[in-house]
Structures are given as structure tokens and as C-alpha cells.
Design an enzyme around this catalytic site. Structure first.
Site, PDB file in Angstrom:
ATOM      1  N   HIS A 103       0.840  -1.195   0.000  1.00  0.00           N
ATOM      2  CA  HIS A 103       0.000   0.000   0.000  1.00  0.00           C
ATOM      3  C   HIS A 103       0.874   1.243   0.000  1.00  0.00           C
ATOM      4  CE1 HIS A 103       0.801  -1.121   4.199  1.00  0.00           C
ATOM      5  NE2 HIS A 103       0.794   0.171   4.457  1.00  0.00           N
ATOM      6  N   HIS A 105       0.808   5.328   1.119  1.00  0.00           N
ATOM      7  CA  HIS A 105       0.118   6.367   1.898  1.00  0.00           C
ATOM      8  C   HIS A 105       0.122   7.675   1.112  1.00  0.00           C
ATOM      9  CE1 HIS A 105       0.377   4.333   5.963  1.00  0.00           C
ATOM     10  NE2 HIS A 105       1.341   3.682   5.340  1.00  0.00           N
TER      11      HIS A 105
HETATM   12  P1  5GP Z   1       1.967   0.653   7.313  1.00  0.00           P
HETATM   13  O1  5GP Z   1       2.762   1.077   8.533  1.00  0.00           O
HETATM   14  O2  5GP Z   1       1.873  -0.842   7.171  1.00  0.00           O
HETATM   15  O3  5GP Z   1       2.459   1.338   6.087  1.00  0.00           O
HETATM   16  O4  5GP Z   1       0.538   1.261   7.562  1.00  0.00           O
HETATM   17  C1  5GP Z   1      -0.645   0.551   7.668  1.00  0.00           C
HETATM   18  C2  5GP Z   1      -1.734   1.602   7.821  1.00  0.00           C
HETATM   19  O5  5GP Z   1      -2.966   0.925   7.787  1.00  0.00           O
HETATM   20  C3  5GP Z   1      -1.664   2.403   9.108  1.00  0.00           C
HETATM   21  O6  5GP Z   1      -1.572   3.781   8.800  1.00  0.00           O
HETATM   22  C4  5GP Z   1      -2.977   2.058   9.817  1.00  0.00           C
HETATM   23  O7  5GP Z   1      -3.534   3.162  10.471  1.00  0.00           O
HETATM   24  C5  5GP Z   1      -3.851   1.575   8.675  1.00  0.00           C
HETATM   25  N1  5GP Z   1      -4.845   0.564   9.047  1.00  0.00           N
HETATM   26  C6  5GP Z   1      -4.668  -0.512   9.856  1.00  0.00           C
HETATM   27  N2  5GP Z   1      -5.800  -1.229   9.919  1.00  0.00           N
HETATM   28  C7  5GP Z   1      -6.715  -0.611   9.139  1.00  0.00           C
HETATM   29  C8  5GP Z   1      -8.074  -0.902   8.807  1.00  0.00           C
HETATM   30  O8  5GP Z   1      -8.690  -1.886   9.235  1.00  0.00           O
HETATM   31  N3  5GP Z   1      -8.692  -0.041   7.963  1.00  0.00           N
HETATM   32  C9  5GP Z   1      -8.051   1.069   7.451  1.00  0.00           C
HETATM   33  N4  5GP Z   1      -8.758   1.856   6.637  1.00  0.00           N
HETATM   34  N5  5GP Z   1      -6.769   1.363   7.743  1.00  0.00           N
HETATM   35  C10 5GP Z   1      -6.110   0.532   8.580  1.00  0.00           C
END
Ligand code: 5GP
Length: 151
Positions: A103, A105
């Protein structure tokens, strides 16, 4: 290469098992609001390819994913009245990745407004719904005006 867990949170979002505030969807990608936004309008763009990180996706899939990031980021920025956009992407727990489905951001930034910590606070669902509606309206009105999606 990291293994892909078909039961990760974003795989469940893709299957409709977990709800999301959807912003955009096409055959290859889905964009929705982060549930713990670091700024207003913090969005995630995910691939539909089962890739755990940047190194597990095909070059074509990556190009499609980044094409959507490029198209959506300015619309999100305009919708929330931001001044700039931070594009962020983590690979591996050591780098800060917490969900192991690729993903990107999109984090709108306003001049002089600091960003919240990652995972600090769950957003109010009504506030998320209102932000998602604003962003979808922006996408829709850009489409009506026939803009190419830049700026
Ligand atoms: P990472 O650190 O893996 O790049 O970020 C994962 C992101 O996913 C985090 O910013 C977190 O807030 C978001 N996130 C985690 N669980 C969920 C969820 O169930 N739904 C949504 N919309 N975002 C999520």
C-alpha cells in the site's frame, strides 16, 4: 521475498469482509481512508495483486498502483485544502510496515500543521465519512470538468 498472508487486513478489505471509506476503485487498485489518519485526508492506495510489499508486485502492477497515486494525490490535497502531499511506503516491519499487503500512503500536509504519530488514534467514523465524501466529490467534479488529473 516475503510471504503473502491472504488473511491480512487489506486482503479482507478487498474481499469486502472489513468495511472501508472508499475513495476510488478500478480493476487493479482500491483507495480508501486510513482508519488512524496522521492528517485529515490520509488515504491508502492498495493493489489488488496479492503482494506483501514493493518487491512482490509485478512491474505492470506497480506502474498501475503509482499511476493511481499520481492521479488521486492532487485531488485529495485539493479536497482537504492542503498545501502539499507526503507519499509514503514501508517495506518490512523494521521499516515500519504493519500491514503486509502493498500500500501507498497519501498524506496531505498543511503549512505549519504537524502530523500525528502513526497508529496514534482511531478517527471518528462520522469525520472519516465526511472527508471521504469531500474527496469523492472532488474526484467526481474533476471528471465532469474532464481534467487529466494533474493539479
Ligand atoms: P503501514 O505502517 O503498514 O504502512 O501502515 C498501515 C496503515 O494501515 C496504518 O496507517 C494504519 O492506520 C492503517 N490501518 C490498519 N488497519 C486498518 C483498517 O482496518 N482499515 C483502514 N482503513 N486502515 C487501517
Amino acid at each position: 521475498m516475503a510471504a503473502y498472508d491472504r488473511d491480512n487486513i487489506f486482503a479482507k478489505v478487498l474481499r469486502g469482509k472489513i468495511p472501508c471509506h472508499k475513495l476510488y476503485e478500478d480493476d487493479d487498485t482500491l483507495a480508501f481512508l486510513d482508519i488512524m489518519p496522521r492528517t485529515d485526508g490520509h488515504a491508502l492506495v492498495i493493489t489488488k495483486e496479492p503482494a506483501p510489499d514493493l518487491f512482490g508486485i509485478s512491474p505492470e502492477g506497480l506502474a498501475k498502483l503509482m499511476g493511481v497515486v499520481q492521479k488521486l494525490a492532487p485531488k485529495i490535497k485539493n479536497a482537504v485544502g492542503a498545501d502539499g502531499v507526503l507519499i509514503q511506503q514501508f517495506n518490512g516491519a523494521a521499516a515500519g510496515q504493519t500491514v503486509f499487503h502493498l500500500h501507498v500512503h497519501i498524506i496531505p500536509r498543511k503549512e505549519g500543521v504537524s502530523m500525528g504519530r502513526e497508529g496514534a488514534k482511531m478517527a471518528d467514523p462520522d469525520a472519516l465519512a465526511a472527508t471521504a465524501e469531500k474527496i469523492r466529490d472532488q474526484i467526481h467534479s474533476d471528471e465532469i470538468r474532464g481534467e487529466a488529473g494533474h493539479g
